[in-house]
Design an enzyme around this catalytic site. Structure first.
Site, mmCIF file in Angstrom:
data_model
loop_
_atom_site.group_PDB
_atom_site.id
_atom_site.type_symbol
_atom_site.label_atom_id
_atom_site.label_comp_id
_atom_site.label_asym_id
_atom_site.label_seq_id
_atom_site.Cartn_x
_atom_site.Cartn_y
_atom_site.Cartn_z
ATOM 1 N N LYS A 1 0.366 0.183 15.114
ATOM 2 C CA LYS A 1 1.622 0.027 15.480
ATOM 3 C C LYS A 1 2.029 -1.486 16.487
ATOM 4 O O LYS A 1 2.999 -1.737 16.264
ATOM 5 C CB LYS A 1 1.846 1.020 16.497
ATOM 6 C CG LYS A 1 2.057 2.000 15.410
ATOM 7 C CD LYS A 1 2.972 2.212 14.417
ATOM 8 C CE LYS A 1 3.061 2.725 13.907
ATOM 9 N NZ LYS A 1 3.007 2.955 11.800
ATOM 10 N N TYR B 1 3.702 6.742 10.012
ATOM 11 C CA TYR B 1 2.988 5.393 9.748
ATOM 12 C C TYR B 1 3.447 4.069 9.634
ATOM 13 O O TYR B 1 3.306 3.307 8.992
ATOM 14 C CB TYR B 1 1.403 5.845 8.763
ATOM 15 C CG TYR B 1 0.500 5.362 7.918
ATOM 16 C CD1 TYR B 1 -0.159 5.149 9.106
ATOM 17 C CD2 TYR B 1 0.832 3.971 7.913
ATOM 18 C CE1 TYR B 1 -1.650 3.714 9.065
ATOM 19 C CE2 TYR B 1 -0.295 3.137 7.463
ATOM 20 C CZ TYR B 1 -1.646 3.217 7.914
ATOM 21 O OH TYR B 1 -2.734 2.068 7.837
ATOM 22 N N HIS C 1 1.310 -1.386 -0.033
ATOM 23 C CA HIS C 1 0.316 -0.262 -0.581
ATOM 24 C C HIS C 1 0.834 1.573 -0.087
ATOM 25 O O HIS C 1 1.548 1.744 1.070
ATOM 26 C CB HIS C 1 -1.019 -0.306 1.288
ATOM 27 C CG HIS C 1 -2.296 -0.913 1.030
ATOM 28 N ND1 HIS C 1 -3.739 -0.777 1.716
ATOM 29 C CD2 HIS C 1 -2.241 -1.681 -0.071
ATOM 30 C CE1 HIS C 1 -4.205 -1.838 1.430
ATOM 31 N NE2 HIS C 1 -3.603 -2.509 0.536
ATOM 32 N N TYR D 1 -9.909 5.612 7.441
ATOM 33 C CA TYR D 1 -9.496 6.134 8.474
ATOM 34 C C TYR D 1 -10.806 7.353 8.105
ATOM 35 O O TYR D 1 -10.589 8.138 7.681
ATOM 36 C CB TYR D 1 -8.242 6.356 8.791
ATOM 37 C CG TYR D 1 -7.148 5.034 8.951
ATOM 38 C CD1 TYR D 1 -7.407 4.660 10.334
ATOM 39 C CD2 TYR D 1 -6.151 5.241 8.042
ATOM 40 C CE1 TYR D 1 -6.355 4.009 10.895
ATOM 41 C CE2 TYR D 1 -5.213 3.920 8.526
ATOM 42 C CZ TYR D 1 -5.376 3.728 9.413
ATOM 43 O OH TYR D 1 -3.815 2.563 10.041
ATOM 44 N N PRO E 1 -5.170 0.146 18.255
ATOM 45 C CA PRO E 1 -4.830 -0.691 17.223
ATOM 46 C C PRO E 1 -4.953 0.808 16.393
ATOM 47 O O PRO E 1 -4.888 0.533 15.272
ATOM 48 C CB PRO E 1 -6.544 -1.416 17.143
ATOM 49 C CG PRO E 1 -7.030 -0.831 17.577
ATOM 50 C CD PRO E 1 -6.509 0.379 18.330
HETATM 51 C C1 PHB Z 1 -7.060 -4.169 10.541
HETATM 52 O O1 PHB Z 1 -6.493 -4.385 9.360
HETATM 53 O O2 PHB Z 1 -7.098 -5.125 11.511
HETATM 54 C C2 PHB Z 1 -6.232 -3.144 10.581
HETATM 55 C C3 PHB Z 1 -5.477 -1.740 9.763
HETATM 56 C C4 PHB Z 1 -5.374 -1.303 10.601
HETATM 57 C C5 PHB Z 1 -5.678 -0.610 11.628
HETATM 58 C C6 PHB Z 1 -5.740 -1.201 12.450
HETATM 59 C C7 PHB Z 1 -6.190 -2.709 11.499
HETATM 60 O O3 PHB Z 1 -4.817 0.834 11.940
#
Ligand code: PHB
Ligand code: APR
Length: 391
Positions: A297, A385, A72, A201, A293
């Site tokens: 990280k 990130y 990505h 997000y 989450p």
């Molecule tokens: C996930 O794919 O479970 C996931 C991806 C990004 C995040 C948290 C969880 O920031």
């Protein structure tokens, strides 16, 4: 039984440490409380930083990840109903992340371990740690009615937040720092194509949402919810309806829904234990720290610890030098706190906080507006990130 290193816990931290020690010819065993199937049944985040993918390749378990992982170059921030792309590759001078489920990382590590016939004791009961202050610590446990004691030179506590390792340290020798957030994430895994080819997000007045994925045909979605939310309240339809309300019109139209194959609520917590070494016991991964989450990280921090720990142990056993052991905790913690700060900040920016009301929402929107409009601010987000470099 005698070995050089006894690893407690066969999650990603313990398994990866085992793989790196085996490669260096260091004798070790792993003791795990659960069965292998149980460990593989846990579903966690799936965004790997370059330091993690590099270490998996170094450990000899990167082949499937390199084949199947999704690279990505960016992700979307959605606020006030509009999506804005954060171009990770452009902002960081070419860095990217790889989307590959933690369950798959664990499976690859387990299979490699099995192929090399490295010793792992699953379903170990009453695991206990002894003598970390002395020269020859021990790990004892009971399995199939048989008591076993492993004598070793070092113990690696890779047994997660609820494990026995951190709890075996005398209270006076450890300091913990904790923040519990007043909400949880309701997550759904479904065999439907992802709504977008990159992650979204979302900050909305109804709360946070995240659109993620495991593959081109499997999606992972989350919505912010009360932490004590009864799961019965969330039929699949109720989940999809609420998710749609938190997306922009284009994504709402594109969203493919289907039956969930997993659904659960996870609490959000920031936690750090200091120091990360007590005599001959090292803590690594979730045993020493937890991040919320947002930003994914957790596993990436764990792999940083494991890299430092494997280097310290290799230095000790092969080169007969103790500097790596002495510096392990401070080396880890300087990286850990930076990731704690980022995860706390990203969580604070993206979620609805019950106490901060409409003012809080407006401030978040202003910060997000600034973030996507300023190269300096987007660069700071992007470099955190993709992961700060290991020192
Ligand atoms: C996930 O794919 O479970 C996931 C991806 C990004 C995040 C948290 C969880 O920031
Ligand atoms: N004895 C032996 N094993 C134990 C004990 C015990 N007393 N207590 C817990 N364990 C095992 C758990 O069953 C689990 O398999 O230790 C393992 C710890 O694994 P994780 O919780 O996955 O922690 P870690 O390997 O550090 O992984 C870090 O996982 O939780 C995510 O966000 C986190 O992505 C990060 C990664």
């Amino acid at each position: 039984m005698k070995t050089q290193v006894c690893i407690v816990g066969a999650g990603p931290s313990g398994l990866l440490l085992g793989a790196l020690l085996a490669k260096a010819g260091i004798d070790h065993v792993i003791v795990e409380r659960q069965s292998a199937d149980y460990v593989l049944g846990r579903i966690r985040a799936g965004v790997l930083e370059q330091v993690t993918t590099d270490l998996l390749v170094e450990a000899g378990v990167g082949e499937r990840m390199q084949r199947e992982g999704l690279v990505h170059d960016g992700f979307d921030l959605l606020f006030k109903g509009t999506r804005h792309r954060i171009d990770l590759r452009a902002l960081t001078g070419g860095k990217v992340v790889t989307v590959y489920g933690q369950t798959e990382v664990t499976r690859d590590l387990m299979q490699a371990r099995q192929a090399q016939q490295l010793p792992t004791y699953y379903e170990a009961q009453n695991v206990a740690i002894h003598g970390i202050d002395g020269e020859s610590p021990k790990v004892s446990f009971r399995r199939g009615g048989v008591e076993t004691e492993i004598e070793c030179e070092f113990i690696a506590g890779c047994d997660g937040y609820h494990g026995v390792s951190r709890q075996s340290v005398p209270q006076r020798a450890i300091k913990t720092f904790e923040k519990v957030y007043p909400f949880g994430w309701l997550g759904v895994l479904a065999d439907v194509p992802p709504v977008s080819h990159e992650l979204i997000y979302a900050n909305t007045e109804r709360g946070f949402a995240l659109c993620s994925m495991r593959s081109a045909t499997r999606s992972r979605y989350y919505i912010q919810c009360p932490v004590d939310e009864p799961l019965e309240k969330w039929s699949d339809d109720a989940f999809w309806d609420e998710l749609k309300l938190r997306l922009d019109p284009h994504a709402r139209e594109r969203l493919v829904t289907g039956p969930s194959i997993e659904k659960s609520v996870a609490p959000l917590r920031s936690f750090v234990a200091e120091p990360m070494r007590f005599g001959r016991l090292f803590l690594a991964g979730d045993a020493a720290h937890i991040v919320p989450p947002t930003g994914a990280k957790g596993l990436n921090l764990a792999t940083g610890d494991v890299k430092y720990l494997s280097e310290a142990l290799i230095e000790y056993f092969i080169e007969k030098r103790e500097a790596g052991i002495a510096h392990y905790s401070s080396r880890c913690l300087s990286r850990v706190w930076k990731a704690e700060r980022f995860s706390w900040w990203f969580t604070s920016l993206m979620h609805r906080f019950p106490e901060s009301g409409e003012f809080g929402q407006k401030i978040q929107e202003a910060e997000l507006d600034y973030l996507v409009g300023s190269v300096a601010a987007s660069t700071s987000l992007a470099e955190n990130y993709v992961g700060l470099p290991l020192q």
